[in-house]
Structures are given as C-alpha cells and as structure tokens.
Write an enzyme that holds these catalytic residues in place. Structure first.
Site, PDB file in Angstrom:
ATOM      1  CE  LYS A 193      25.489 119.243  22.186  1.00  0.00           C
ATOM      2  NZ  LYS A 193      26.262 118.171  21.536  1.00  0.00           N
ATOM      3  N   GLY A 199      11.144  99.664  21.753  1.00  0.00           N
ATOM      4  CA  GLY A 199      10.648  99.572  23.105  1.00  0.00           C
ATOM      5  C   GLY A 199      11.694  99.256  24.141  1.00  0.00           C
ATOM      6  CB  SER A 229      19.823 101.032  24.980  1.00  0.00           C
ATOM      7  OG  SER A 229      18.807 101.039  24.021  1.00  0.00           O
ATOM      8  CG  LEU A 230      14.707 102.805  25.924  1.00  0.00           C
ATOM      9  CD1 LEU A 230      13.271 102.659  25.424  1.00  0.00           C
ATOM     10  CD2 LEU A 230      15.019 104.276  26.142  1.00  0.00           C
ATOM     11  CB  VAL A 258      15.388 106.545  29.765  1.00  0.00           C
ATOM     12  CG1 VAL A 258      16.575 105.784  29.221  1.00  0.00           C
ATOM     13  CG2 VAL A 258      14.657 105.679  30.788  1.00  0.00           C
ATOM     14  CD  GLU A 272      24.171 105.614  22.284  1.00  0.00           C
ATOM     15  OE1 GLU A 272      23.054 106.157  22.314  1.00  0.00           O
ATOM     16  OE2 GLU A 272      24.801 105.393  21.230  1.00  0.00           O
ATOM     17  CB  SER A 325      19.311 109.173  22.014  1.00  0.00           C
ATOM     18  OG  SER A 325      20.383 109.743  21.328  1.00  0.00           O
ATOM     19  CG  HIS A 379      18.731  99.856  13.461  1.00  0.00           C
ATOM     20  ND1 HIS A 379      17.896  99.341  12.483  1.00  0.00           N
ATOM     21  CD2 HIS A 379      18.081  99.682  14.637  1.00  0.00           C
ATOM     22  CE1 HIS A 379      16.790  98.888  13.061  1.00  0.00           C
ATOM     23  NE2 HIS A 379      16.879  99.083  14.370  1.00  0.00           N
ATOM     24  CG  HIS A 429      20.814 102.259  16.188  1.00  0.00           C
ATOM     25  ND1 HIS A 429      19.820 103.218  16.102  1.00  0.00           N
ATOM     26  CD2 HIS A 429      20.362 101.324  17.075  1.00  0.00           C
ATOM     27  CE1 HIS A 429      18.815 102.880  16.898  1.00  0.00           C
ATOM     28  NE2 HIS A 429      19.125 101.743  17.505  1.00  0.00           N
TER      29      HIS A 429
END
Ligand code: SIN
Length: 574
Positions: free
Chosen positions: A49, A63, A399-400, A28, A383, A56, A249, A359
């Site tokens: 890559k 979400g 994170s998104l 993203v 990340e 990821s 996680h 995670h």
C-alpha cells in the site's frame, strides 16, 4: 463457502499482470511469504500500500520472541502463550509457532537481519516483556527490531528481483466461476509503476495486509492500517474470527486526551529492563496485582492502568526509568528516547506519561494451520490472520514470529498445490455504497467511545447504532445519487475505499464484542466483569452475507476447519 457478490465501487481494471502468487503486504509476513514462494520457483508479485519498507513491521520495537536462550524451551514459550491467550489459543497452532520459531529466526538471520549480540560471547541478547517468564525476546538496534527486519527482507526482495507494485491499495478478490481465487483488483496511487485500477491474476493470493488500528482515534498503528485485508476477505465470503479481541498496549506516550492518529509506543521491553509504572504520587500500583507486577500479560497491565486512572481521575500514568541513566537510554532505547524528547519529555530526568492505546488485532481472517482461509486459494498471515495462536490476548512479541512461521507454511502449501486460475468473473451485484472520506474520523470516535479498552452493553449498543446510521446514510445517498445529480455517494478513491473498509471491520468488531457477554483477555466488559468458561470458551466467527448483514456463530476453534464443532452453535444474523 458463500460468495457475497459484494465489491467496492471502482473503475474496471485497465491493465493486468499474471502471476502464480500475489502477496498483498510487505511486512515480515508478506515479504517472507514472497521470498519463500520465489525460492520455490513461483512467479510472485508483491503488492503493497505504501513503500516496500512501510507498514507495521518497521514500527515494532521490543522484538521477536523465540526459545533461543539457555534453559528456555518451546514448551515454556507455549505455556506463557497459552496463559496470555486466556483459554482461547489453538494449542496446535501455538505448538507450531513455538517449535518452528527458533529455526525461523535463524533463517531470518541467514537472510541478513542483524540482532543485538553480547559483545563477548557473540550470543543473541534476549530481553523480557509482559507475560514471559524468561528472557526470550531478540532485539535489534536496541529498540528498532522491526526496522532492521524490514531492512533485511526488503534488501533480499530487491536482490531476488521480485516484481513489486508499491503505493497500491488492494480492492477486491477476483474469483473464478467455482468460487476459487483468481487474483485481486488494486489501485495504484500517484507515482507507482502503473496508473489507476488494474488486476493481478493469480490462483493464490496471500493477504499480509497488517492490522486495523485505525478504527480507533489513537493507535500505535500507521495510517495505512485500515483493515483492508479483513474487509476484502469478508466481501469475498471468508470467515473472520476473534475480532473483538483488540489489544490495547499499556504504555503509549500520552500526548493529550484529544491526540489522534498514530501515537509513539514505549516498548514493554523498557519494563522488561526494569522500568516501573507509577501513579501521580509515585506509587507502583501494579505491585500485588499480579506475580509479575509490571510484566504481567498486557491486558492485565492495561486494566491496572485504566483502573488507577479512574480512581485518581487522571488521564495517564507514568513510566519511570530514570534509574537507567543516560547511557543505557541512548544505547538500549534510542528510538523511544528520541520520540519522547521530540515531544518535550526527557526519560533520563523525568517519568514518561503513558496511557493505553489500540495496538494489535488478535483476531482476523480465519485460517487453518497452513494459512488457508475458507475461500479456496486465499491465504492470510500476520496480523490480518486469525491462526488461533493469540487467543483472547497476544503474548508480547509473538507477532513477528507468527508472521515468519506461518508465511513459511503458506509458501510450502502453495508450492505443493500448484493451480492455474480459471477465467475471473465480475460480480453481478451493483457495488455497495462508498463512504465519504470525512466519515473516517467519525468512525474512529464512535469506536473509541463505544468499543475501546473498556466496554459495556450500553456503549456497544450506541456504537452499533451510530455505525448503522453511517452505513444507512451512505446507502441512501448511493440510491439517491443513482437517479439525481444533486445527491451522490463518495467518488471512488483511496480515502473513500479506506473509510468504507473501516466501517465494515468496525461493524464486525462491534457485533462480536456485543455478542461476547463476558470479560476475557483484552475484551473487557464493565457489565460482565467475569470470565465465563462454560458459555464462552468459544470463538465468535463472523461472515458477511450476500444481503450485507453479518452472520455471527460460536465455535470451539478459531482456526479453520474446526477441530471440534462443540455444542450446536448459536446462529444469529445482525
Ligand atoms: C512492544 O515493544 O512493547 C511491542 C511489542 C509487541 O507488540 O509485541
């Protein structure tokens, strides 16, 4: 900024592509940065890559968190993020995230991402995850949010006719004589458009290479997550921060204590919709441990699970969502249902065995609020970056959003400061030793035993010693190989480059975890069980020195430049 002169051993580039910006990574963060740079008229090349839709992002289930619901506000999202971050979030960075987040999600929808909506009102459906006091998580395809975001962005990239180089491992940063970014070297594997090692020359490089979960034996991360971006940045002389904060996680499908590689995730959203964590006797052990019980921040739930596992001598706990019934499992969590069933577990009729696994890297390459690293022209987002948003423990599904918001900020910054690269200089120093690819498993076992979910001074010392042995034996073989036909370090190749990157990021992670003598967020020290704000409400910033040692110092701010340098930092070389 100190140039290290250190690079990976690799053949000289045999081909060159010129661009204004090279974006490394196609999650993203990478694809958003690439689309926005292209829209600003910049010649943009995306290097990735694997395939454009690998990485990821496509594995993200739960979400994307944003204050989109009735009654929710960026301020409430900020509060939850700061609490999860355990005193180490950079508030300005979090404020940017939560205030720009809702519009960034709307722009993602305009790009073509289809989120789940209420059939009657048409409003985006929102769920809950750990640490959120409100329903705030937008999802797609039930539990296939990352896959949908990836689909929409890849389609947009293809329609924009953006130049992409797939199946390419980035090796090192090219720099001009003034220490400014001048592009990257990379190696195209197998069936890409070009063969072998080449270079993309550009005055701006955006690292969006994702995480480093593969430093551990069991992780939710795909096999490509080998810390390549952080390793490249370190070799280029950039600072990294907060690497000790690896998020485990709490609910990863337990496939046996010797399971290795990427493991199936069982999203927090399953708990968000009402699943319970139970022990082997069916007891809900998170009740009474936190006001949010199973929906406490992730570090608290992971610790709760580990403690109960130790008390009962068990290898895992259970997630019980039999009460959802078949219809809800099929419509809301089709991906997880299929993954469980493919391993012979039916969540509709039995509790799912779960245990924590690596995670997410909450730390990474240190940036400012525009995504700039400490190397001019080198940016980082997603990340791989440490923007200061996550502190000691990332809030679920932030994170998104971070990838979106900071990618847009980076594109704006690049467009506002056009540059031309000077001539790239080759490092004069001989490249360092390359690790035998077989070492990868050894690194993962060392890191799992010594720097996993539960750490101590002893376990970290053992890990540091064992990593040092690996490094020194590779260096000795490289020295011997220079003069002998019998002994050689590894030949340049993807597996050897990845193992070498894994070792470097593991050394940094362990150095930071040893230095942080307290328990905070997802850094859990058995020998230092308390949080110590007086000494440790500080970030550990690490850089690689030209002599290949690690310089570690403490600072008040994760992001760069420091807002407040705080007391005189403890300088120490390892
Ligand atoms: C999950 O769905 O539980 C993972 C979401 C995240 O890591 O933010």
């Amino acid at each position: 900024m100190t140039r290290t002169g250190i690079r990976l051993k690799a053949p000289a580039p045999g081909w060159t592509v010129d661009a204004d910006v090279v974006v490394v990574g196609s999650g993203v963060a990478g694809l958003t940065a690439a689309l926005r740079c292209t829209a600003a008229g910049l010649r943009t090349v995306v290097v990735t890559k694997a395939r454009l839709d690998d990485g990821s992002t496509r594995w993200a289930q739960g979400g994307i968190a944003a204050a989109l619901g009735d009654g929710d506000t960026p301020e409430q999202h900020l509060d939850d993020t700061l609490v999860a971050g355990a005193g180490l979030c950079d508030e300005e960075a979090v404020r940017a995230l939560v205030t720009e987040g809702p519009d960034a999600v709307r722009r993602l929808i305009d790009t073509g991402a289809l989120f789940d909506t209420d059939p009657e009102s048409g409003a985006i459906q929102l769920t809950r995850e750990g640490g959120h006091h409100r329903r705030r998580i937008a999802h797609a395809g039930g539990d296939a949010t990352g896959a949908e975001i990836s689909r929409a962005l890849v389609e947009a990239v293809r329609s924009a006719s953006l130049r992409t180089i797939e199946n390419a491992l980035v090796l090192d940063l090219l720099m001009d004589p003034d220490g400014r970014t001048a592009g990257v070297t990379l190696h195209v594997m197998g069936e890409g458009q070009h063969d072998g090692v080449g270079a993309v020359r550009a005055p701006a490089v955006v690292l969006a290479t994702g995480g480093m979960g593969q430093v551990f034996s069991a992780t939710t991360n795909p096999s490509v997550s080998t810390g390549d971006g952080v390793a490249l940045a370190l070799r280029a002389g950039a600072e990294v921060s907060d690497l000790e904060f690896v998020q485990f996680h709490p609910t990863v499908l337990f496939l046996g204590s010797d399971a290795e590689g990427q493991q199936p995730l069982v999203s927090e959203a399953v708990r968000g919709e009402g699943a319970h964590l139970v022990d082997a006797d069916g007891v809900r052990f998170m009740l009474g441990q936190h006001e949010l019980a199973e929906l406490a921040p992730r570090d608290i739930v992971a610790k709760g699970i580990m403690r109960r596992m130790r008390e009962q001598g068990a290898e895992h706990m259970y997630l019980d969502a039999r009460h959802f019934g078949a219809r809800m499992w099929e419509s809301r969590f089709p991906t997880i249902l299929a993954a469980c069933r493919s391993h012979g577990i039916d969540p509709v009729t039995e509790p799912v065995p779960v245990a924590p696994a690596a995670h997410y890297a909450s730390g990474g390459v240190r940036t400012d609020l525009r995504g700039r690293t400490t190397v001019p022209g080198l940016y980082a987002c997603g990340e791989v970056a440490c923007t200061g948003v996550h502190g000691a423990n990332r809030l679920a599904s932030n994170s998104l959003l971070e990838g979106l918001v900071f990618a847009e900020r980076i594109a704006e910054d690049i467009a506002a400061h056009p540059a031309t690269p000077g001539p790239a200089v080759e490092s004069e120093e001989a490249p360092g030793p390359l690790l035998d690819p077989a070492t990868r498993i050894e690194i993962q076992r060392i890191m799992t035993a010594g720097a996993g979910v539960l750490r101590s001074a002893d376990s970290l010392d053992h890990a540091a010693d064992a990593l040092e042995v690996l490094y020194r034996s590779a260096a000795a073989e490289a020295d011997a190989g220079n003069g002998s036909d019998d002994v050689k370090d590894a030949e340049p190749g993807v597996d050897a480059w990845e193992a070498t990157n894994l070792l470097l990021v593991s050394r940094v992670l362990v150095a930071a975890a040893r230095a942080r003598e307290e328990t905070r967020g997802c850094h859990w020290r058995e020998d230092r069980p308390d949080r110590d704000d007086d000494t440790w409400r500080r970030h550990l910033v690490v850089r690689l020195t030209p002599g290949r040692t690690l310089a570690v110092h403490r600072t008040a701010s994760a992001s760069f430049p420091p807002v407040d340098p705080g007391p005189v930092p403890a300088q120490r070389e390892q």
